[in-house]
Design a protein around this motif. Structure first.
Motif, PDB file in Angstrom:
ATOM      1  N   ASN A   1     -85.322-105.293 -14.108  1.00 21.90           N
ATOM      2  CA  ASN A   1     -84.436-104.817 -15.183  1.00 21.90           C
ATOM      3  C   ASN A   1     -85.234-104.068 -16.245  1.00 21.90           C
ATOM      4  O   ASN A   1     -84.819-103.006 -16.716  1.00 21.90           O
ATOM      5  CB  ASN A   1     -83.718-105.987 -15.874  1.00 21.90           C
ATOM      6  CG  ASN A   1     -82.670-106.646 -14.988  1.00 21.90           C
ATOM      7  OD1 ASN A   1     -82.289-106.092 -13.965  1.00 21.90           O
ATOM      8  ND2 ASN A   1     -82.202-107.818 -15.380  1.00 21.90           N
ATOM      9  N   ILE A   2     -86.372-104.639 -16.659  1.00 22.58           N
ATOM     10  CA  ILE A   2     -87.209-103.983 -17.682  1.00 22.58           C
ATOM     11  C   ILE A   2     -87.663-102.620 -17.165  1.00 22.58           C
ATOM     12  O   ILE A   2     -87.590-101.617 -17.878  1.00 22.58           O
ATOM     13  CB  ILE A   2     -88.417-104.871 -18.060  1.00 22.58           C
ATOM     14  CG1 ILE A   2     -87.933-106.159 -18.746  1.00 22.58           C
ATOM     15  CG2 ILE A   2     -89.383-104.109 -18.982  1.00 22.58           C
ATOM     16  CD1 ILE A   2     -89.028-107.181 -19.046  1.00 22.58           C
ATOM     17  N   ALA A   3     -88.098-102.587 -15.898  1.00 24.52           N
ATOM     18  CA  ALA A   3     -88.556-101.323 -15.304  1.00 24.52           C
ATOM     19  C   ALA A   3     -87.444-100.273 -15.328  1.00 24.52           C
ATOM     20  O   ALA A   3     -87.679 -99.107 -15.652  1.00 24.52           O
ATOM     21  CB  ALA A   3     -89.044-101.563 -13.874  1.00 24.52           C
ATOM     22  N   GLU A   4     -86.214-100.703 -15.018  1.00 25.55           N
ATOM     23  CA  GLU A   4     -85.067 -99.782 -15.055  1.00 25.55           C
ATOM     24  C   GLU A   4     -84.864 -99.210 -16.461  1.00 25.55           C
ATOM     25  O   GLU A   4     -84.585 -98.033 -16.644  1.00 25.55           O
ATOM     26  CB  GLU A   4     -83.777-100.507 -14.632  1.00 25.55           C
ATOM     27  CG  GLU A   4     -83.527-100.451 -13.140  1.00 25.55           C
ATOM     28  CD  GLU A   4     -82.226-101.152 -12.735  1.00 25.55           C
ATOM     29  OE1 GLU A   4     -81.443-101.578 -13.609  1.00 25.55           O
ATOM     30  OE2 GLU A   4     -82.014-101.296 -11.508  1.00 25.55           O
ATOM     31  N   MET A   5     -85.016-100.095 -17.468  1.00 29.74           N
ATOM     32  CA  MET A   5     -84.793 -99.644 -18.843  1.00 29.74           C
ATOM     33  C   MET A   5     -85.889 -98.696 -19.305  1.00 29.74           C
ATOM     34  O   MET A   5     -85.623 -97.746 -20.039  1.00 29.74           O
ATOM     35  CB  MET A   5     -84.685-100.859 -19.760  1.00 29.74           C
ATOM     36  CG  MET A   5     -83.417-101.650 -19.472  1.00 29.74           C
ATOM     37  SD  MET A   5     -83.165-103.015 -20.606  1.00 29.74           S
ATOM     38  CE  MET A   5     -84.511-104.089 -20.136  1.00 29.74           C
ATOM     39  N   VAL A   6     -87.135 -98.966 -18.886  1.00 30.43           N
ATOM     40  CA  VAL A   6     -88.246 -98.080 -19.252  1.00 30.43           C
ATOM     41  C   VAL A   6     -88.000 -96.688 -18.659  1.00 30.43           C
ATOM     42  O   VAL A   6     -88.151 -95.670 -19.343  1.00 30.43           O
ATOM     43  CB  VAL A   6     -89.607 -98.652 -18.770  1.00 30.43           C
ATOM     44  CG1 VAL A   6     -90.719 -97.623 -18.945  1.00 30.43           C
ATOM     45  CG2 VAL A   6     -89.935 -99.941 -19.509  1.00 30.43           C
ATOM     46  N   ASN A   7     -87.553 -96.671 -17.403  1.00 29.09           N
ATOM     47  CA  ASN A   7     -87.233 -95.401 -16.760  1.00 29.09           C
ATOM     48  C   ASN A   7     -86.150 -94.659 -17.557  1.00 29.09           C
ATOM     49  O   ASN A   7     -86.263 -93.458 -17.817  1.00 29.09           O
ATOM     50  CB  ASN A   7     -86.760 -95.656 -15.328  1.00 29.09           C
ATOM     51  CG  ASN A   7     -86.469 -94.368 -14.591  1.00 29.09           C
ATOM     52  OD1 ASN A   7     -87.371 -93.683 -14.148  1.00 29.09           O
ATOM     53  ND2 ASN A   7     -85.188 -94.026 -14.490  1.00 29.09           N
ATOM     54  N   TYR A   8     -85.123 -95.399 -17.983  1.00 31.46           N
ATOM     55  CA  TYR A   8     -84.014 -94.823 -18.768  1.00 31.46           C
ATOM     56  C   TYR A   8     -84.513 -94.306 -20.124  1.00 31.46           C
ATOM     57  O   TYR A   8     -84.157 -93.205 -20.567  1.00 31.46           O
ATOM     58  CB  TYR A   8     -82.930 -95.880 -18.953  1.00 31.46           C
ATOM     59  CG  TYR A   8     -81.920 -95.580 -20.033  1.00 31.46           C
ATOM     60  CD1 TYR A   8     -80.943 -94.615 -19.846  1.00 31.46           C
ATOM     61  CD2 TYR A   8     -81.956 -96.276 -21.242  1.00 31.46           C
ATOM     62  CE1 TYR A   8     -80.014 -94.347 -20.840  1.00 31.46           C
ATOM     63  CE2 TYR A   8     -81.038 -96.013 -22.238  1.00 31.46           C
ATOM     64  CZ  TYR A   8     -80.068 -95.048 -22.044  1.00 31.46           C
ATOM     65  OH  TYR A   8     -79.166 -94.783 -23.033  1.00 31.46           O
ATOM     66  N   MET A   9     -85.388 -95.107 -20.757  1.00 31.09           N
ATOM     67  CA  MET A   9     -85.907 -94.728 -22.072  1.00 31.09           C
ATOM     68  C   MET A   9     -86.683 -93.417 -21.983  1.00 31.09           C
ATOM     69  O   MET A   9     -86.512 -92.520 -22.807  1.00 31.09           O
ATOM     70  CB  MET A   9     -86.815 -95.844 -22.599  1.00 31.09           C
ATOM     71  CG  MET A   9     -87.550 -95.502 -23.875  1.00 31.09           C
ATOM     72  SD  MET A   9     -88.542 -96.906 -24.491  1.00 31.09           S
ATOM     73  CE  MET A   9     -89.965 -96.857 -23.391  1.00 31.09           C
ATOM     74  N   VAL A  10     -87.530 -93.308 -20.952  1.00 32.25           N
ATOM     75  CA  VAL A  10     -88.401 -92.131 -20.834  1.00 32.25           C
ATOM     76  C   VAL A  10     -87.623 -90.915 -20.340  1.00 32.25           C
ATOM     77  O   VAL A  10     -87.736 -89.826 -20.900  1.00 32.25           O
ATOM     78  CB  VAL A  10     -89.589 -92.435 -19.888  1.00 32.25           C
ATOM     79  CG1 VAL A  10     -90.460 -91.194 -19.711  1.00 32.25           C
ATOM     80  CG2 VAL A  10     -90.411 -93.599 -20.423  1.00 32.25           C
TER      81      VAL A  10
ATOM     82  N   GLY B   1     -84.177 -90.688 -19.854  1.00 28.96           N
ATOM     83  CA  GLY B   1     -82.817 -90.508 -20.354  1.00 28.96           C
ATOM     84  C   GLY B   1     -81.775 -90.580 -19.263  1.00 28.96           C
ATOM     85  O   GLY B   1     -80.620 -90.226 -19.451  1.00 28.96           O
ATOM     86  N   GLU B   2     -82.188 -91.005 -18.071  1.00 26.87           N
ATOM     87  CA  GLU B   2     -81.217 -91.153 -16.979  1.00 26.87           C
ATOM     88  C   GLU B   2     -81.528 -92.429 -16.204  1.00 26.87           C
ATOM     89  O   GLU B   2     -82.663 -92.908 -16.199  1.00 26.87           O
ATOM     90  CB  GLU B   2     -81.247 -89.936 -16.051  1.00 26.87           C
ATOM     91  CG  GLU B   2     -82.621 -89.695 -15.435  1.00 26.87           C
ATOM     92  CD  GLU B   2     -82.718 -88.338 -14.745  1.00 26.87           C
ATOM     93  OE1 GLU B   2     -83.466 -88.242 -13.768  1.00 26.87           O
ATOM     94  OE2 GLU B   2     -82.037 -87.392 -15.197  1.00 26.87           O
ATOM     95  N   THR B   3     -80.497 -92.963 -15.569  1.00 24.04           N
ATOM     96  CA  THR B   3     -80.683 -94.211 -14.835  1.00 24.04           C
ATOM     97  C   THR B   3     -81.115 -93.912 -13.397  1.00 24.04           C
ATOM     98  O   THR B   3     -80.904 -92.815 -12.904  1.00 24.04           O
ATOM     99  CB  THR B   3     -79.373 -95.027 -14.823  1.00 24.04           C
ATOM    100  OG1 THR B   3     -78.320 -94.153 -14.421  1.00 24.04           O
ATOM    101  CG2 THR B   3     -79.050 -95.561 -16.208  1.00 24.04           C
ATOM    102  N   ILE B   4     -81.732 -94.920 -12.763  1.00 24.42           N
ATOM    103  CA  ILE B   4     -82.121 -94.790 -11.355  1.00 24.42           C
ATOM    104  C   ILE B   4     -80.846 -94.862 -10.515  1.00 24.42           C
ATOM    105  O   ILE B   4     -80.079 -95.813 -10.633  1.00 24.42           O
ATOM    106  CB  ILE B   4     -83.100 -95.920 -10.954  1.00 24.42           C
ATOM    107  CG1 ILE B   4     -84.360 -95.857 -11.843  1.00 24.42           C
ATOM    108  CG2 ILE B   4     -83.478 -95.824  -9.474  1.00 24.42           C
ATOM    109  CD1 ILE B   4     -85.330 -97.016 -11.648  1.00 24.42           C
TER     110      ILE B   4
END
Lengths: 235, 235
Positions: free
Chosen positions: B202-211, B213-216
């Motif tokens: 979950n944290i990894a998904e959010m970091v990806n989103y933060m950087v 701006g889109e979800t996996i």
């Protein structure tokens, strides 16, 4: 803030409340679905609970987007900010409860009818937890801190029911090792219902915070002693 | 926004990053604590993990308050808003991971030394999940979406390790019903580690989103088949 902005802000708040209520109803239906699936040992019903899981994800995503927009475009303070953040967190708790319902449904699908026991205690626990979710969401809808607090107090009871069921399942496994595999699944189902009760308690805490602007100071009453349990055969 | 406001806003963002990093370190220490407690069967060490749990609650509360203040006083948009919300949600995931560490510690305290087996697979699973948390938090600190995505891909592996261990524990119980009680605790410990891996994801998904701006977009690869498992004796 001019009238127009203010009106559309009110609309957004009311939309947030509606979306969260809809998600609460879906969660209720999912819990009732798995409880009925256990009671009638209905695998098709369990499969339908699994099929509906994406609805919860979609609703949570809609709530997330709405909250991000409201936070970005408005400058909510005090009670409004509390309301928005409570909506966001409640949606998150509901999504996790739906995850538990899906988890339980998956275990039911894999079980054999003859293995499902003791059904009654499991259903009682599940119904008790589902009622906590329902009452927590009613307290949220009515902004009733007192009702929220009474949900919060029921967490101890759900823990005690879970502890008793845990003991029952261990005895059941020890009496006949052929039951171990199925009873392990029942243990995880019981644990899922206990977690549902815990998450209803989280919602109740947030409703109290939203209405009163302060957190409940007392430590949460706990009755789960399964971690330190001496099994019946050793006591 | 004038220079002064802008400077103190930067300070707040950096404080949020620091608090989240501190909470990440605490989480790491708590996981290492329970893993060492299992390895050496050290109940005192497990007890110390339980004692430190309020530190996680305090840090999460500090992060919550800071985020609420930032949302209320600033008007963060786009990347800043994503950063603030990621901090809030990461703190929430870390707090839940610390809860799992506390849960595991409580079970260790209640076990007898002779009952702790199979220790090696359990420690391997725990270490694998703890490494995912560490790497997810490094990706968060370095804003590295690629590293985040590689953590995300490891969720399948943790599920597979959990499934193998689940099977091992069922066999163990069936061979000797006197092991049922302790093995049930080990099952819950294994499940807790599997959940830790899930929350790191979950944290990894959010970091990806933060950087980015889109979800996996791809569905998360899953390898947990414990729900539908036919136990060894029946297969």
């Amino acid at each position: 803030m001019n009238d127009h902005t203010s009106r559309s802000y009110e609309e957004e708040l009311s939309r947030l409340k509606d979306l969260t209520a809809t998600m609460g109803e879906l969660t209720q239906e999912q819990l009732e679905g798995v409880l009925e699936a256990i009671e009638r040992f209905d695998k098709d019903l369990a499969a339908r609970v699994i099929e509906r899981e994406p609805e919860a994800d979609r609703l949570e995503h809609q709530i997330d987007s709405l909250v991000v927009r409201m936070l970005a475009l408005r400058q909510p303070v005090a009670v409004d900010l509390r309301e928005i953040l409570t909506g966001l967190r409640t949606a998150n708790e509901l999504e996790r409860i739906c995850d538990y319902a899906e988890d339980v449904a998956g275990r039911i699908v894999a079980l054999h009818a003859t293995e499902v026991a003791p059904t009654r205690s499991l259903i009682n626990l599940g119904q008790f937890a589902a009622a906590m979710v329902k009452d927590a969401m009613r307290a949220y809808g009515e902004r009733n801190a007192q009702d929220a607090q009474s949900v919060w107090l029921r967490d101890k009871e759900v823990d005690e029911m879970y502890t008793a069921l845990f003991r029952e399942l261990l005895t059941y496994m020890m009496e006949d090792p052929r039951r171990i595999s199925a009873s392990t699944q029942m243990l995880f189902i019981a644990r899922a219902f206990e977690r549902v009760g815990d998450r209803a308690t989280n919602i109740a805490e947030m409703v109290n915070y939203m209405v009163r602007g302060e957190t409940i100071e007392e430590p949460r009453p706990k009755g789960d002693t399964t971690k330190t349990m001496v099994p019946p055969s050793e006591s």
